[in-house]
Design a protein around this motif. Sequence first.
Motif, PDB file in Angstrom:
ATOM      1  N   LYS A 157      22.942   3.092   5.199  1.00 18.13           N
ATOM      2  CA  LYS A 157      24.015   3.142   4.202  1.00 18.13           C
ATOM      3  C   LYS A 157      23.423   3.261   2.808  1.00 18.13           C
ATOM      4  O   LYS A 157      22.644   2.397   2.399  1.00 18.13           O
ATOM      5  N   GLY A 158      23.819   4.296   2.109  1.00 17.47           N
ATOM      6  CA  GLY A 158      23.312   4.469   0.756  1.00 17.47           C
ATOM      7  C   GLY A 158      24.154   5.478   0.000  1.00 17.47           C
ATOM      8  O   GLY A 158      24.943   6.206   0.592  1.00 17.47           O
ATOM      9  N   HIS A 159      24.014   5.480  -1.286  1.00 17.43           N
ATOM     10  CA  HIS A 159      24.716   6.465  -2.098  1.00 17.43           C
ATOM     11  C   HIS A 159      23.987   6.593  -3.433  1.00 17.43           C
ATOM     12  O   HIS A 159      23.222   5.703  -3.825  1.00 17.43           O
ATOM     13  N   SER A 160      24.237   7.696  -4.099  1.00 19.84           N
ATOM     14  CA  SER A 160      23.507   7.971  -5.327  1.00 19.84           C
ATOM     15  C   SER A 160      24.375   8.821  -6.241  1.00 19.84           C
ATOM     16  O   SER A 160      25.132   9.672  -5.765  1.00 19.84           O
ATOM     17  N   LYS A 161      24.293   8.542  -7.512  1.00 14.68           N
ATOM     18  CA  LYS A 161      25.049   9.325  -8.496  1.00 14.68           C
ATOM     19  C   LYS A 161      24.161   9.626  -9.689  1.00 14.68           C
ATOM     20  O   LYS A 161      23.365   8.775 -10.105  1.00 14.68           O
ATOM     21  N   VAL A 162      24.356  10.784 -10.254  1.00 16.78           N
ATOM     22  CA  VAL A 162      23.663  11.127 -11.498  1.00 16.78           C
ATOM     23  C   VAL A 162      24.736  11.476 -12.523  1.00 16.78           C
ATOM     24  O   VAL A 162      25.638  12.256 -12.219  1.00 16.78           O
ATOM     25  N   ALA A 205       0.824  -1.211   0.000  1.00 13.94           N
ATOM     26  CA  ALA A 205       0.000   0.000   0.000  1.00 13.94           C
ATOM     27  C   ALA A 205       0.858   1.260   0.000  1.00 13.94           C
ATOM     28  O   ALA A 205       0.416   2.304  -0.486  1.00 13.94           O
ATOM     29  N   ASN A 206       2.078   1.179   0.565  1.00 15.14           N
ATOM     30  CA  ASN A 206       2.873   2.415   0.564  1.00 15.14           C
ATOM     31  C   ASN A 206       4.047   2.406  -0.413  1.00 15.14           C
ATOM     32  O   ASN A 206       5.030   3.126  -0.236  1.00 15.14           O
ATOM     33  N   LEU A 207       3.942   1.621  -1.472  1.00 14.79           N
ATOM     34  CA  LEU A 207       4.976   1.622  -2.513  1.00 14.79           C
ATOM     35  C   LEU A 207       5.131   3.033  -3.098  1.00 14.79           C
ATOM     36  O   LEU A 207       4.155   3.634  -3.541  1.00 14.79           O
ATOM     37  N   THR A 208       6.356   3.529  -3.091  1.00 15.35           N
ATOM     38  CA  THR A 208       6.617   4.844  -3.674  1.00 15.35           C
ATOM     39  C   THR A 208       8.054   4.878  -4.175  1.00 15.35           C
ATOM     40  O   THR A 208       8.888   4.102  -3.721  1.00 15.35           O
ATOM     41  N   ASP A 209       8.340   5.772  -5.112  1.00 11.93           N
ATOM     42  CA  ASP A 209       9.707   5.807  -5.650  1.00 11.93           C
ATOM     43  C   ASP A 209      10.644   6.599  -4.751  1.00 11.93           C
ATOM     44  O   ASP A 209      11.834   6.691  -5.020  1.00 11.93           O
ATOM     45  N   ASP A 210      10.122   7.131  -3.674  1.00 10.31           N
ATOM     46  CA  ASP A 210      10.892   8.054  -2.850  1.00 10.31           C
ATOM     47  C   ASP A 210      11.293   7.427  -1.504  1.00 10.31           C
ATOM     48  O   ASP A 210      11.466   8.119  -0.520  1.00 10.31           O
ATOM     49  N   ASN A 211      11.428   6.115  -1.479  1.00 13.40           N
ATOM     50  CA  ASN A 211      11.606   5.419  -0.190  1.00 13.40           C
ATOM     51  C   ASN A 211      13.001   4.848   0.022  1.00 13.40           C
ATOM     52  O   ASN A 211      13.194   3.999   0.885  1.00 13.40           O
ATOM     53  N   TRP A 212      13.997   5.266  -0.749  1.00 12.82           N
ATOM     54  CA  TRP A 212      15.327   4.643  -0.645  1.00 12.82           C
ATOM     55  C   TRP A 212      15.938   4.809   0.744  1.00 12.82           C
ATOM     56  O   TRP A 212      16.484   3.853   1.308  1.00 12.82           O
ATOM     57  N   LEU A 213      15.875   6.014   1.301  1.00 10.38           N
ATOM     58  CA  LEU A 213      16.482   6.234   2.617  1.00 10.38           C
ATOM     59  C   LEU A 213      15.750   5.410   3.683  1.00 10.38           C
ATOM     60  O   LEU A 213      16.368   4.789   4.547  1.00 10.38           O
ATOM     61  N   ASN A 214      14.427   5.383   3.567  1.00  8.19           N
ATOM     62  CA  ASN A 214      13.663   4.561   4.524  1.00  8.19           C
ATOM     63  C   ASN A 214      14.012   3.083   4.387  1.00  8.19           C
ATOM     64  O   ASN A 214      14.085   2.348   5.377  1.00  8.19           O
ATOM     65  N   ALA A 215      14.239   2.654   3.153  1.00 10.22           N
ATOM     66  CA  ALA A 215      14.617   1.259   2.940  1.00 10.22           C
ATOM     67  C   ALA A 215      15.991   0.994   3.550  1.00 10.22           C
ATOM     68  O   ALA A 215      16.218  -0.053   4.188  1.00 10.22           O
ATOM     69  N   ALA A 216      16.926   1.931   3.365  1.00  9.24           N
ATOM     70  CA  ALA A 216      18.263   1.780   3.953  1.00  9.24           C
ATOM     71  C   ALA A 216      18.141   1.605   5.461  1.00  9.24           C
ATOM     72  O   ALA A 216      18.865   0.811   6.073  1.00  9.24           O
ATOM     73  N   ARG A 217      17.192   2.323   6.057  1.00 12.57           N
ATOM     74  CA  ARG A 217      16.985   2.193   7.503  1.00 12.57           C
ATOM     75  C   ARG A 217      16.318   0.859   7.853  1.00 12.57           C
ATOM     76  O   ARG A 217      16.667   0.219   8.840  1.00 12.57           O
ATOM     77  N   SER A 218      15.369   0.441   7.048  1.00 12.81           N
ATOM     78  CA  SER A 218      14.578  -0.729   7.438  1.00 12.81           C
ATOM     79  C   SER A 218      15.315  -2.044   7.222  1.00 12.81           C
ATOM     80  O   SER A 218      14.889  -3.074   7.739  1.00 12.81           O
ATOM     81  N   ILE A 219      16.432  -2.044   6.478  1.00 13.49           N
ATOM     82  CA  ILE A 219      17.184  -3.297   6.325  1.00 13.49           C
ATOM     83  C   ILE A 219      18.330  -3.414   7.344  1.00 13.49           C
ATOM     84  O   ILE A 219      19.079  -4.378   7.335  1.00 13.49           O
ATOM     85  N   MET A 220      18.460  -2.456   8.244  1.00 11.30           N
ATOM     86  CA  MET A 220      19.540  -2.485   9.247  1.00 11.30           C
ATOM     87  C   MET A 220      19.318  -3.594  10.294  1.00 11.30           C
ATOM     88  O   MET A 220      18.189  -3.901  10.639  1.00 11.30           O
ATOM     89  N   THR A 221      20.421  -4.176  10.764  1.00 13.91           N
ATOM     90  CA  THR A 221      20.335  -5.072  11.942  1.00 13.91           C
ATOM     91  C   THR A 221      21.205  -4.484  13.051  1.00 13.91           C
ATOM     92  O   THR A 221      20.737  -3.656  13.812  1.00 13.91           O
ATOM     93  N   THR A 222      22.499  -4.924  13.142  1.00 12.33           N
ATOM     94  CA  THR A 222      23.366  -4.301  14.156  1.00 12.33           C
ATOM     95  C   THR A 222      23.972  -3.004  13.628  1.00 12.33           C
ATOM     96  O   THR A 222      24.766  -2.373  14.315  1.00 12.33           O
TER      97      THR A 222
END
Lengths: 404, 404
Positions: A159-164, A137-154
């Motif tokens: 962690k993320g980076h982006s280049k254009v 329901a909350n699929l969006t193209d603007d969720n990369w930072l949130n995804a970086a947070r949600s896959i964290m364990t210890t």
Amino acid sequence: MPVGNVNLVKLNAVKGIKIGITEAHVRYPNRKDLTVFEIIDGATTAVVTTQNQFYAAPVQLVREFVKTNSPRFLIINTGNANAGTGKDGLERAKATCQALAEKTGVNISQILPYSTGVIGEALPSDKIIAGLDDALANLTDDNWLNAARSIMTTDTTPKGHSKVVEIDGITYTVTGISKGAGMIRPNMATMLGFVATDAKIDKSLLQDILVKSVNKSFNRITVDGDTSTNDCCTLVATGQTGELIDSENHPHFAKIYEAIESVMLKIAQLIVRDGEGATKFITVKVSGGKTTDDCAKIAYSVAHSPLVKTAFFASDPNWGRILAAAGYAGIDFEQSKVSVSLDEIKICERGGLADGYTEELGQMVMKRPEITIAIELGQGQASDTVYTCDLSYEYVKINADYRS
Amino acid sequence: MPVGNVNLVKLNAVKGIKIGITEAHVRYPNRKDLTVFEIIDGATTAVVTTQNQFYAAPVQLVREFVKTNSPRFLIINTGNANAGTGKDGLERAKATCQALAEKTGVNISQILPYSTGVIGEALPSDKIIAGLDDALANLTDDNWLNAARSIMTTDTTPKGHSKVVEIDGITYTVTGISKGAGMIRPNMATMLGFVATDAKIDKSLLQDILVKSVNKSFNRITVDGDTSTNDCCTLVATGQTGELIDSENHPHFAKIYEAIESVMLKIAQLIVRDGEGATKFITVKVSGGKTTDDCAKIAYSVAHSPLVKTAFFASDPNWGRILAAAGYAGIDFEQSKVSVSLDEIKICERGGLADGYTEELGQMVMKRPEITIAIELGQGQASDTVYTCDLSYEYVKINADYRS
């Protein structure tokens, strides 16, 4: 506390990728632990996975599925690695894929599952399945930072980076995220890494790009020398830019490759910077070897040595430990040709103490938070580089406490 | 605090060996740091040395000298390893041998030098030479325990063992001492080990005995996976019992071999029990492999894993870490055939959780100070065993502080 600058640049959306996130309560309450990537139809995807013989159940499915079909969804949970779980683990991983396939109308083999967390406990697949609706329901193209947070364990930091890059008037975007802080010595893969570009890249070329860039990034980092059961790095090319890149000779190839590799290297190094208990970021550069493989082996031997790592923690220029670790890598060399530097300070020359070296100079360098160990073997022309961190009380504390 | 019983049995004198000890102030005042062994004329001596490419200067001399001559003296200093010292280090090692040769009227190549301690600093050979007269003045056959003490560095307890066997009315004695607590993953040798017997054994047979017994003892222990630059194990047969043993078929061979191997194993295990920061003594037994080498690789992989070692420190039955470490040893196996036990508790069966296993049972075993991890691969008939300890805060403290 991670070492150095771990602030992230803006993680740009990649056309053709949407991300949904939710709390599925896999292990802990009140934290995002389930992430779903939706990949546009027509994209190409490449994957490299752990070489650990005890590869986890989801890794087995990823390997199978990516061979037979074009992935449309990635489903990632933290809190449970679904490794060491035998046949039951495989069934549970399949069940989550099946549920997502039914909800989205794609084939089960178009879904790649990823799990990370504790090993040897049954995956609560029912909880994951129950969370799917909310994630979708909350699929969006603007969720990369949130995804970086949600896959964290210890991990203590996302962690993320982006280049254009712009080439011939086309704007290409590359964005990636990763997770991992311990059990880090990836072998043909990282802990978990997800990188996407909107470029249109032939599938087999994409696989080559992934293997090559992983070998310069995720396969050149180590925290504790432990290779996880769940390591996977996934690279998606959504093809939204139109121009097909199908060979290394394509005029756009070099720049796009460079952007992908630099994103990979950045998110790999962030794993080391956030290494469990790390207080120092250490680059081990070995040059003058007969082969790249020789150099990598020596670099890893130094990067893994608990004695080297504790000396760096203590800011003690006990460089003999570096020599000793280089010496037991199993590579033949003449010690009388070897020199070693820490940053700009030459410590060892012709296998012995360098002229002009003093303990004070060594101490000065060792106190820095980022240090390069350069080992020149004097036996050939090859070189290689590995990134690691020091070994602190905190590493022991984290790993003695994890699970409790 | 070492793990388990580290009280030594009485270290019996070996006819034909005298030992002298003194304070030479190599690094610290007020401690015995120089040991001289006198070996009777006509004895045979075998040596195995480190495989580290950065072998220390004394190691180079030991290798050369033992080939060309029959050793009459061993000279051992602590406080300085004379490693990573280039040409100058070799000169200094030679100078100490030359001085002892002149004082005792033997050839320089009849003297084997051993050094242990900090790497990369110049050996204070003048101090060692100045101490020789005193060491020679107190040569006695009753100094084994004192020698075990005087070769210690970060060791907290002296290491030695002794066996007496009677065969056909002849009484044979085997006595050995060792040192080492960190930088321990010997490869074809230990840190420092000195073993002597009064048996009369052919030189090449003695070398075979040494290699074989080292492979079952010193080459099967690990504390931190670091292989020292100075590892040497020396076995002397003084020949004072008369009866020449010149082949494995000699009726006395089997019992003498067994006595030597058991002394070696005991003093090797004492190194692990005294491993830096150790709180647990762990036996890793891998069976059901295709080859002994496969089993050893997997056992070492488990024994080296910082994650396994910290889990043992925490008494946390996080057995997934054991599977993961077995899985990245680089040996092919089918995970579905693997089972794992901790002592009498079966944890993992067919690659997944064993029936009836509970966290409480795992916890109960993990609290013990001595634990056996048994990994059954189900792929063949070979087996091998490695001994290690856990990884504690104390290990980091010792190695972050050593030198300061």
